[in-house]
Design an enzyme around this catalytic site. Structure first.
Site, short mmCIF file in Angstrom:
data_model
loop_
_atom_site.label_atom_id
_atom_site.label_comp_id
_atom_site.label_asym_id
_atom_site.label_seq_id
_atom_site.Cartn_x
_atom_site.Cartn_y
_atom_site.Cartn_z
N LYS A 6 0.84 -1.21 0.00
CA LYS A 6 0.00 0.00 0.00
C LYS A 6 0.87 1.25 0.00
CE LYS A 6 -3.76 -2.49 2.18
NZ LYS A 6 -4.42 -2.91 3.39
N GLN A 38 -4.65 -1.53 9.81
CA GLN A 38 -4.44 -2.83 9.17
C GLN A 38 -4.90 -3.94 10.12
OE1 GLN A 38 -3.16 -3.27 5.89
NE2 GLN A 38 -3.89 -5.34 6.24
N ASP A 83 -11.27 2.04 4.45
CA ASP A 83 -11.68 0.65 4.20
C ASP A 83 -13.20 0.49 4.15
OD1 ASP A 83 -9.50 -1.05 3.76
OD2 ASP A 83 -8.99 -1.11 5.88
#
Ligand code: NDP
Length: 285
Positions: free
Chosen positions: A54, A97, A120
């Site tokens: 990422k 994460q 997200d």
């Protein structure tokens, strides 16, 4: 039957080029790059690989990436970090994460993220918006699958989409996105009886189980579009949920692993960061 491999890397590269241009326009207009803060806790090697991918994708495409990495942190300290990021005007998007270490509750932490910065799309606000049909920030993997189908010219409306897997991050949101686009949707899982009877009806079959090569040719209708979301490591090799070599002979389109959905997921992190940055200025991507 002749099949076409959907090249996720090629589609992702082309989308990244378009997003990088828009990120550049944003930077020129607002004097700063769209900015993503990523929080990583612990030392899980797989997590490290995903975060590194990422970071590289952001750096290459006009997004500023700020990493907050901690080997160990208490839940209270983590909440304080997220609140600071929520209040930091420079930060447009926040990604925690997952999975977090066992002593920290994933849901509790995600809920602390300001939904406008929830890259997200995991907060209840964004999930609720998605299910009621107002799409705001959407989960990256399901969104990546939809973009991949669109870019490949595969129609969704009126098709029967069958999804194997019902997780909150892949299977369930993917079902919601298909429904919104007027597919008829079946969601299967580990307790589904006669799985094959369902999968053989699929015009679009998506597998997200993490069980290597579980989708066999006998489970696929001739001419189906097969999207393999699974990622497993077998004997040091990355493999998907689909028995690719045999299933491809029956499919009209099929995604490989690696090089299929994975690059699309990372691209949607860039997409959502830019979308968050723009919507915080009252603009749309
Ligand atoms: P989860 O483990 O959270 O969910 C797996 C789902 O598959 C569950 O719903 C489970 O059913 C179902 N399942 C497991 N075994 C079977 C079986 N034999 N038959 C039918 N259904 C089964 O995984 P995730 O959704 O997080 O991830 C799924 C896969 O996708 C993983 O390999 C993961 O690495 C990969 N992934 C890939 C991404 C990418 O970018 N390509 C991004 C995110 C994930 P039940 O609910 O009954 O337990």
């Amino acid at each position: 039957m002749s099949f076409k491999i959907i090249d996720g890397k090629e589609i992702a590269d082309s989308l990244r080029g378009e997003l990088a241009k828009k990120a550049d326009q944003y930077s020129k207009k607002y004097g700063k790059k769209p900015t993503l803060a990523v929080v990583k806790i612990g030392d899980n090697p797989a997590t490290k690989i995903y975060v590194n991918m990422k970071e590289k994708a952001c750096n290459d495409n006009g997004i500023e990436f700020i990493g907050h990495y901690h080997e160990k942190i208490s839940e209270e300290e983590l909440i304080e970090l997220i609140e600071n990021l929520n209040n930091d005007e420079k930060v447009n998007a926040i990604l925690v994460q997952l999975p977090l270490p066992e002593d920290i509750d994933d849901n509790e932490i995600i809920e602390k993220i300001n939904p406008e910065k929830d890259v997200d799309g995991f907060t209840y606000y964004n999930v609720g918006s998605m299910y009621t049909g107002t799409e705001r920030l959407l989960p990256c993997t399901p969104l990546g699958v939809i973009r991949m189908l669109e870019r490949s010219g595969i129609e969704i409306e009126g098709k029967h989409a069958v999804i194997i897997g019902r997780s909150n991050i892949v299977g369930k949101p993917l079902a919601a996105l298909f429904l919104k686009r007027h597919a008829t949707v079946t969601v299967c899982h580990s307790r589904t009886k006669n799985l094959k009877e369902h999968t053989r009806n699929a015009d679009i079959l998506c597998a997200a189980t993490g069980v290597p090569k579980m989708v066999k040719a006998s489970m696929v209708k001739k001419g189906a579009v097969v999207i393999d979301i699974g990622i497993s490591r077998v004997d040091g090799k990355v493999v998907g949920d689909v028995d690719f070599d045999n299933v491809k002979e029956k499919a009209s389109y099929i995604t490989p692993v690696p090089g299929g959905v994975g690059p699309m997921t990372i691209t949607m992190v860039i997409h959502n960061t830019l979308q968050a940055a723009l919507s915080q200025k009252g603009e749309y991507l």
